[in-house]
Scaffold this motif. Sequence first.
Motif, PDB file in Angstrom:
ATOM      1  N   GLN A 105       1.138  -1.457   0.059  1.00 26.21           N
ATOM      2  CA  GLN A 105       0.311   0.132   0.133  1.00 26.21           C
ATOM      3  C   GLN A 105       0.743   1.026   0.117  1.00 26.21           C
ATOM      4  O   GLN A 105       0.302   2.520  -0.230  1.00 26.21           O
ATOM      5  CB  GLN A 105      -1.130  -0.340   0.800  1.00 26.21           C
ATOM      6  CG  GLN A 105      -2.492  -0.876   0.908  1.00 26.21           C
ATOM      7  CD  GLN A 105      -3.399  -0.622   2.501  1.00 26.21           C
ATOM      8  OE1 GLN A 105      -2.125  -0.388   3.318  1.00 26.21           O
ATOM      9  NE2 GLN A 105      -4.498  -1.591   1.994  1.00 26.21           N
ATOM     10  N   SER A 157       0.905   3.842  -3.301  1.00 23.49           N
ATOM     11  CA  SER A 157       0.123   5.263  -3.278  1.00 23.49           C
ATOM     12  C   SER A 157       1.758   6.356  -3.323  1.00 23.49           C
ATOM     13  O   SER A 157       1.828   6.949  -3.876  1.00 23.49           O
ATOM     14  CB  SER A 157       0.077   5.265  -1.014  1.00 23.49           C
ATOM     15  OG  SER A 157      -0.230   4.429  -1.002  1.00 23.49           O
ATOM     16  N   LEU A 161      -6.348   2.570  -1.189  1.00 21.88           N
ATOM     17  CA  LEU A 161      -5.261   2.325  -0.842  1.00 21.88           C
ATOM     18  C   LEU A 161      -4.871   3.011   0.817  1.00 21.88           C
ATOM     19  O   LEU A 161      -3.675   2.550   1.468  1.00 21.88           O
ATOM     20  CB  LEU A 161      -4.169   2.925  -1.904  1.00 21.88           C
ATOM     21  CG  LEU A 161      -3.467   2.347  -3.012  1.00 21.88           C
ATOM     22  CD1 LEU A 161      -2.364   3.383  -3.795  1.00 21.88           C
ATOM     23  CD2 LEU A 161      -3.480   1.164  -3.175  1.00 21.88           C
ATOM     24  N   SER A 200      -3.995   5.839   2.376  1.00 22.79           N
ATOM     25  CA  SER A 200      -3.224   6.617   2.167  1.00 22.79           C
ATOM     26  C   SER A 200      -3.723   8.141   2.995  1.00 22.79           C
ATOM     27  O   SER A 200      -4.408   8.159   1.454  1.00 22.79           O
ATOM     28  CB  SER A 200      -2.406   6.893   0.603  1.00 22.79           C
ATOM     29  OG  SER A 200      -1.393   7.673   0.983  1.00 22.79           O
TER      30      SER A 200
END
Length: 399
Positions: free
Chosen positions: A55, A59, A117, A119
């Motif tokens: 992830q 990102s 994701l 983020s």
Amino acid sequence: MEPLLVKKHEKYFRMCLMSLPAKAQSEDSNKLAIIYFCVHGLDLLGKLNFTPTEQEQYSEFIYDHIINETIGNEEIQAFRPSQTFKLNKIDGTSSSPSYDLPNLAATFFGLITLLALNSNYGENDKIDRHKIMKFVSMLQLKDGPNKGGFKPVLGVDRTPFGECDLRHCYTALCIRKLLKYDELSKDDRKYDIDIDSIQKFLSDRISVNGGLSSNKYTEPHSGLTFCGIAALKLSGYDFKGNQSNWVDQTINWLVHRQVDYPSSVESYATEDYYYWDSNDIGGFNGRENKFGDTCYSWWCTASLKILCGNQGLQLIDSNAAQKYLLDNTQNKLIGGFGKDGETFPDPLHSFLALASLSMWKNSINSSFEVDGNSELGNIDELLVISSGSKDFLDKVIYI
């Protein structure tokens, strides 16, 4: 009815994230869009099983598409659609113009992929919402016949460039929502867009037959209708107070985009309508007298959902709609969905097919008992993201 081929769709999206066929090389300029379709497609299937390390790495790949520029005395921030554009000097000299253009759609796709994701772009120093909104506001036209509309990029001279239509209005308002700019007080919105003029621009594109079109007094289109209706919703438009009769006309027009034929199909096909095709039944088209297409299943029914809630989806033949996608446009060999039963699958139609099936499954009080349906998550019809990503936006993103 054919089952929903969850494992094959998962493999298809993962394949597209890794590499695309040679004939798709021309789509490199839409790389962030392709990533969005694949990542959110996996998310809808419950198969976005990235590790925390993955992830973070993915990102960072998205963040690498950010453009930071100073134009005059103003600083802006946006995304480029592909790293290919980072090779921005034609002759390699400092005096040559930059073709690494800040892009409205890429900014939307970048932010919305970061949501999937997990983020938290609201807490890092990579994203500056005021700089992004300065960029977005620079693309809004301040005068002329298209006042209130948006163009898609800042051109080589860093002025708005490209065609002006409802798609760009939708992406601009989505960016505003993703940055939670609409939740700030008026005094804190340093670079907001002109909401009144954008609503006027959108309202002027309402067709006399219902639906919305690219220009005044032209034929309505299902995709543009979704963009217009969703943009009006995001702008806080009062559908009930301002509707006159256009909302009812639009609902009627959208319902009639589902393809069907009279019951006496044999005589109808041979004597009255040469282009009759039984595989087309249940699908939706973009305009009158057109064939069905997978993506219009989403544009039409999501528009009904925004206008009427779940009751709007009671107006369609949901069983025929599901059958059209699962039996006709779903690729049984490699997964994914094509635009029709004769077309190779692509990420856009694959994602919008799953989005449609997800919305129907969770919004219509009818049976959806095909194999694989239980793995489909919920979809947010306004931002076209999974409910998990919407929760992340609502509960985690603070800017």
